[in-house]
Design an enzyme around this catalytic site. Structure first.
Site, PDB file in Angstrom:
ATOM      1  N   SER A   7     -39.516 -15.629   9.971  1.00 18.24           N
ATOM      2  CA  SER A   7     -40.887 -15.865   9.491  1.00 18.24           C
ATOM      3  C   SER A   7     -41.625 -16.743  10.502  1.00 18.24           C
ATOM      4  O   SER A   7     -41.161 -17.835  10.839  1.00 18.24           O
ATOM      5  CB  SER A   7     -40.830 -16.592   8.139  1.00 18.24           C
ATOM      6  OG  SER A   7     -42.049 -17.288   7.922  1.00 18.24           O
ATOM      7  N   HIS A  32     -41.149 -11.380   9.973  1.00 21.31           N
ATOM      8  CA  HIS A  32     -41.698 -11.666   8.632  1.00 21.31           C
ATOM      9  C   HIS A  32     -43.015 -12.412   8.780  1.00 21.31           C
ATOM     10  O   HIS A  32     -43.072 -13.469   9.420  1.00 21.31           O
ATOM     11  CB  HIS A  32     -40.672 -12.528   7.876  1.00 21.31           C
ATOM     12  CG  HIS A  32     -40.977 -12.796   6.451  1.00 21.31           C
ATOM     13  ND1 HIS A  32     -40.567 -11.971   5.416  1.00 21.31           N
ATOM     14  CD2 HIS A  32     -41.628 -13.820   5.863  1.00 21.31           C
ATOM     15  CE1 HIS A  32     -40.956 -12.493   4.258  1.00 21.31           C
ATOM     16  NE2 HIS A  32     -41.595 -13.612   4.499  1.00 21.31           N
ATOM     17  N   ASP A  34     -46.050 -14.183   6.873  1.00 18.97           N
ATOM     18  CA  ASP A  34     -46.461 -14.779   5.581  1.00 18.97           C
ATOM     19  C   ASP A  34     -47.974 -14.945   5.532  1.00 18.97           C
ATOM     20  O   ASP A  34     -48.534 -15.817   6.189  1.00 18.97           O
ATOM     21  CB  ASP A  34     -45.806 -16.155   5.411  1.00 18.97           C
ATOM     22  CG  ASP A  34     -44.322 -16.030   5.126  1.00 18.97           C
ATOM     23  OD1 ASP A  34     -43.523 -16.631   5.854  1.00 18.97           O
ATOM     24  OD2 ASP A  34     -43.981 -15.306   4.178  1.00 18.97           O
ATOM     25  N   MET A  36     -51.160 -15.989   3.509  1.00 21.10           N
ATOM     26  CA  MET A  36     -51.491 -16.842   2.365  1.00 21.10           C
ATOM     27  C   MET A  36     -53.011 -17.051   2.325  1.00 21.10           C
ATOM     28  O   MET A  36     -53.639 -17.275   3.358  1.00 21.10           O
ATOM     29  CB  MET A  36     -50.788 -18.192   2.499  1.00 21.10           C
ATOM     30  CG  MET A  36     -49.274 -18.064   2.571  1.00 21.10           C
ATOM     31  SD  MET A  36     -48.498 -19.681   2.785  1.00 21.10           S
ATOM     32  CE  MET A  36     -46.804 -19.180   3.074  1.00 21.10           C
ATOM     33  N   HIS A  65     -45.526 -10.252   4.083  1.00 22.92           N
ATOM     34  CA  HIS A  65     -45.344 -10.865   2.764  1.00 22.92           C
ATOM     35  C   HIS A  65     -46.696 -11.404   2.315  1.00 22.92           C
ATOM     36  O   HIS A  65     -47.154 -12.435   2.816  1.00 22.92           O
ATOM     37  CB  HIS A  65     -44.287 -11.990   2.889  1.00 22.92           C
ATOM     38  CG  HIS A  65     -44.043 -12.718   1.622  1.00 22.92           C
ATOM     39  ND1 HIS A  65     -43.273 -13.856   1.571  1.00 22.92           N
ATOM     40  CD2 HIS A  65     -44.440 -12.478   0.349  1.00 22.92           C
ATOM     41  CE1 HIS A  65     -43.220 -14.299   0.323  1.00 22.92           C
ATOM     42  NE2 HIS A  65     -43.919 -13.477  -0.447  1.00 22.92           N
ATOM     43  N   MET A  67     -49.060 -13.273   0.043  1.00 21.12           N
ATOM     44  CA  MET A  67     -49.187 -14.258  -1.041  1.00 21.12           C
ATOM     45  C   MET A  67     -50.682 -14.459  -1.240  1.00 21.12           C
ATOM     46  O   MET A  67     -51.276 -15.465  -0.806  1.00 21.12           O
ATOM     47  CB  MET A  67     -48.464 -15.567  -0.663  1.00 21.12           C
ATOM     48  CG  MET A  67     -46.946 -15.414  -0.737  1.00 21.12           C
ATOM     49  SD  MET A  67     -46.046 -16.618   0.241  1.00 21.12           S
ATOM     50  CE  MET A  67     -46.055 -15.801   1.839  1.00 21.12           C
ATOM     51  N   MET A 136     -37.401 -15.052  -3.862  1.00 21.63           N
ATOM     52  CA  MET A 136     -37.922 -16.312  -3.311  1.00 21.63           C
ATOM     53  C   MET A 136     -36.979 -17.442  -3.700  1.00 21.63           C
ATOM     54  O   MET A 136     -36.668 -17.605  -4.890  1.00 21.63           O
ATOM     55  CB  MET A 136     -39.311 -16.600  -3.877  1.00 21.63           C
ATOM     56  CG  MET A 136     -40.411 -15.640  -3.477  1.00 21.63           C
ATOM     57  SD  MET A 136     -40.694 -15.588  -1.708  1.00 21.63           S
ATOM     58  CE  MET A 136     -41.192 -17.260  -1.390  1.00 21.63           C
ATOM     59  N   GLY A 141     -45.523 -20.659  -0.511  1.00 21.64           N
ATOM     60  CA  GLY A 141     -46.661 -21.447  -0.020  1.00 21.64           C
ATOM     61  C   GLY A 141     -46.369 -22.225   1.235  1.00 21.64           C
ATOM     62  O   GLY A 141     -47.263 -22.411   2.068  1.00 21.64           O
ATOM     63  N   PHE A 142     -45.148 -22.669   1.421  1.00 18.73           N
ATOM     64  CA  PHE A 142     -44.891 -23.510   2.598  1.00 18.73           C
ATOM     65  C   PHE A 142     -43.509 -23.254   3.195  1.00 18.73           C
ATOM     66  O   PHE A 142     -42.579 -22.886   2.475  1.00 18.73           O
ATOM     67  CB  PHE A 142     -45.014 -25.006   2.217  1.00 18.73           C
ATOM     68  CG  PHE A 142     -46.398 -25.371   1.773  1.00 18.73           C
ATOM     69  CD1 PHE A 142     -46.763 -25.255   0.426  1.00 18.73           C
ATOM     70  CD2 PHE A 142     -47.378 -25.744   2.703  1.00 18.73           C
ATOM     71  CE1 PHE A 142     -48.060 -25.538   0.018  1.00 18.73           C
ATOM     72  CE2 PHE A 142     -48.677 -26.025   2.295  1.00 18.73           C
ATOM     73  CZ  PHE A 142     -49.010 -25.930   0.946  1.00 18.73           C
ATOM     74  N   GLY A 143     -43.396 -23.477   4.510  1.00 21.37           N
ATOM     75  CA  GLY A 143     -42.081 -23.409   5.139  1.00 21.37           C
ATOM     76  C   GLY A 143     -41.415 -24.772   5.037  1.00 21.37           C
ATOM     77  O   GLY A 143     -42.020 -25.742   4.590  1.00 21.37           O
ATOM     78  N   GLY A 144     -40.143 -24.812   5.418  1.00 21.09           N
ATOM     79  CA  GLY A 144     -39.438 -26.086   5.500  1.00 21.09           C
ATOM     80  C   GLY A 144     -39.063 -26.721   4.182  1.00 21.09           C
ATOM     81  O   GLY A 144     -38.694 -27.886   4.118  1.00 21.09           O
ATOM     82  N   ASP A 174     -35.702 -15.295   0.735  1.00 17.41           N
ATOM     83  CA  ASP A 174     -36.771 -15.907   1.532  1.00 17.41           C
ATOM     84  C   ASP A 174     -37.035 -17.340   1.076  1.00 17.41           C
ATOM     85  O   ASP A 174     -37.490 -17.573  -0.037  1.00 17.41           O
ATOM     86  CB  ASP A 174     -38.054 -15.051   1.360  1.00 17.41           C
ATOM     87  CG  ASP A 174     -39.189 -15.513   2.236  1.00 17.41           C
ATOM     88  OD1 ASP A 174     -40.334 -15.059   1.995  1.00 17.41           O
ATOM     89  OD2 ASP A 174     -38.947 -16.318   3.145  1.00 17.41           O
ATOM     90  N   GLY A 175     -36.684 -18.295   1.978  1.00 19.59           N
ATOM     91  CA  GLY A 175     -37.006 -19.695   1.664  1.00 19.59           C
ATOM     92  C   GLY A 175     -35.794 -20.599   1.829  1.00 19.59           C
ATOM     93  O   GLY A 175     -34.815 -20.447   1.094  1.00 19.59           O
ATOM     94  N   GLY A 176     -35.863 -21.507   2.800  1.00 21.83           N
ATOM     95  CA  GLY A 176     -34.778 -22.473   2.997  1.00 21.83           C
ATOM     96  C   GLY A 176     -33.494 -21.854   3.513  1.00 21.83           C
ATOM     97  O   GLY A 176     -32.400 -22.368   3.285  1.00 21.83           O
ATOM     98  N   GLY A 196     -37.396 -18.958   8.318  1.00 23.29           N
ATOM     99  CA  GLY A 196     -38.565 -19.566   8.967  1.00 23.29           C
ATOM    100  C   GLY A 196     -38.192 -20.731   9.857  1.00 23.29           C
ATOM    101  O   GLY A 196     -37.742 -20.560  10.995  1.00 23.29           O
ATOM    102  N   SER A 197     -38.278 -21.929   9.316  1.00 19.80           N
ATOM    103  CA  SER A 197     -38.125 -23.143  10.141  1.00 19.80           C
ATOM    104  C   SER A 197     -36.767 -23.227  10.836  1.00 19.80           C
ATOM    105  O   SER A 197     -36.677 -23.720  11.962  1.00 19.80           O
ATOM    106  CB  SER A 197     -38.358 -24.386   9.276  1.00 19.80           C
ATOM    107  OG  SER A 197     -37.687 -24.254   8.054  1.00 19.80           O
TER     108      SER A 197
HETATM  109  C1  DX5 Z   1     -42.820 -19.296   1.839  1.00 21.14           C
HETATM  110  C2  DX5 Z   1     -42.646 -18.068   2.729  1.00 21.14           C
HETATM  111  C3  DX5 Z   1     -41.330 -18.091   3.480  1.00 21.14           C
HETATM  112  C4  DX5 Z   1     -41.217 -19.307   4.397  1.00 21.14           C
HETATM  113  C5  DX5 Z   1     -39.786 -19.468   4.825  1.00 21.14           C
HETATM  114  O1  DX5 Z   1     -43.907 -19.075   0.968  1.00 21.14           O
HETATM  115  O2  DX5 Z   1     -42.683 -16.889   1.972  1.00 21.14           O
HETATM  116  O3  DX5 Z   1     -41.209 -16.881   4.243  1.00 21.14           O
HETATM  117  O4  DX5 Z   1     -42.022 -19.120   5.540  1.00 21.14           O
HETATM  118  O5  DX5 Z   1     -39.752 -20.620   5.624  1.00 21.14           O
HETATM  119  P1  DX5 Z   1     -38.425 -21.530   5.586  1.00 21.14           P
HETATM  120  O6  DX5 Z   1     -37.318 -20.616   6.106  1.00 21.14           O
HETATM  121  O7  DX5 Z   1     -38.758 -22.653   6.520  1.00 21.14           O
HETATM  122  O8  DX5 Z   1     -38.231 -21.941   4.160  1.00 21.14           O
HETATM  123 ZN    ZN Z   2     -42.224 -15.070   3.107  1.00 19.85          ZN
END
Ligand code: DX5
Ligand code: ZN
Length: 215
Positions: A7, A32, A34, A36, A65, A67, A136, A141-144, A174-176, A196-197
Site C-alpha cells: 500500500s 494497493h 488507498d 480516501m 481500495h 474508502m 480489514m 483511514g490511516f497507515g501505521g 489489510d492493516g498492520g 503499508g508502512s
Molecule cells: C487503511 C488502509 C491500509 C493501510 C495499511 O485504511 O486500507 O491499506 O494503508 O497500512 P499499514 O500496513 O501501515 O497498516
Molecule cells: Zn487498504
C-alpha cells in the site's frame, strides 16, 4: 504462493515512483492504492489520477481500495484510470449490487472490504459475486496502526465459506501487516497481504528481504 500488495499510503508522494519501481522489481504481484475522501474516513489521500500515473510505470495489478462515500459515481473514472481490481466498503453505498455489476460490466474484478465492526453475516450476500474480499485488520483511514488480532477469525470463516459454497474470491488482509502478523493470517487461509508502512517506510534496498520474509 501468497501474493504481496504493497500500500503506497505511507510513502512520501515524491518517492512513490522510485518505491513502486523497486517493489515491482522485487516481485510483488499487486500495488494497493488507498483512496480516501475525508468523508467515509477521516483522512484524505488521492483520486483516480494516482491510478493513472501508476498505470504508466507498472504492469502489476492495480488493487484499488475505495474508502469513499458514495461510490457508484466514481467507478468509471477509476476503471478508465487503469484499475485492475476495485474494492469498496458496501456500507458506503446502498447500490452495492449495482456497483459490483457496473465493475463487472467494465470487465474488471470487484471486491468488498469488511470494516472491523462488521461481521461476515453482514456482507454474506455479496460473496457469490466478488473476486476479492479484504479483511480489514485496522480501522480504515490511516497507515501505521496496530494489527487487530480479533479480526483474523474472519479469514478462516471466509476460507471455509468459499470451500462450502464454491465461491471464487481471493482473501486479502489489510492493516498492520508485518512478517510477524502475517503468520496467523496465512495459517487461516489468506491469499493476499496488503502491506503499508512495514514496506513503504523502509529503504528500497531492503525490499527483496522484507518480501521474502513476508512470504
Ligand atoms: C487503511 C488502509 C491500509 C493501510 C495499511 O485504511 O486500507 O491499506 O494503508 O497500512 P499499514 O500496513 O501501515 O497498516
Ligand atoms: Zn487498504
Amino acid at each position: 504462493m501468497i501474493k504481496i500488495s504493497p500500500s503506497i499510503l505511507s510513502a512520501d508522494l515524491f518517492e512513490i515512483e522510485k518505491k513502486v519501481k523497486a517493489l515491482d522489481k522485487a516481485g510483488v504481484e499487486y500495488i494497493h492504492i488507498d483512496v480516501m475522501d475525508g468523508h467515509f474516513v477521516k483522512n484524505l489521500t488521492f483520486g483516480s489520477n494516482m491510478v493513472k500515473s501508476l498505470r504508466r510505470i507498472t504492469s502489476k495489478v492495480l488493487d484499488v481500495h475505495l474508502m469513499i462515500e458514495p461510490v457508484k459515481l466514481y467507478i468509471k473514472e477509476f476503471v478508465d484510470a487503469g484499475s485492475d481490481i476495485i474494492t469498496f466498503h458496501p456500507e458506503a453505498d446502498k447500490n452495492s449490487f449495482e456497483i459490483i455489476q457496473l465493475i463487472h460490466d467494465y470487465n474488471i474484478k470487484a471486491g468488498i472490504a469488511i470494516h472491523p465492526d462488521l461481521k461476515i453475516s453482514d456482507i454474506f450476500s455479496f460473496l457469490p459475486k466478488v473476486q476479492q474480499v479484504i479483511v480489514m485488520t485496522v480501522l480504515p483511514g490511516f497507515g501505521g496502526q496496530k494489527f487487530m488480532e480479533n479480526q483474523v477469525y474472519k479469514i478462516k470463516e471466509l476460507s471455509d465459506l468459499r470451500d462450502k459454497h464454491d465461491f471464487n474470491y481471493e482473501i486479502s488482509v489489510d492493516g498492520g501487516i508485518t512478517d510477524l502478523t502475517a503468520v496467523e493470517c496465512k495459517k487461516n487461509g489468506v491469499d493476499i497481504l496488503a502491506v503499508g508502512s512495514h514496506l513503504l517506510n523502509k529503504k528500497e534496498e531492503l525490499y527483496p528481504e522484507l518480501i521474502k520474509n513476508l512470504r
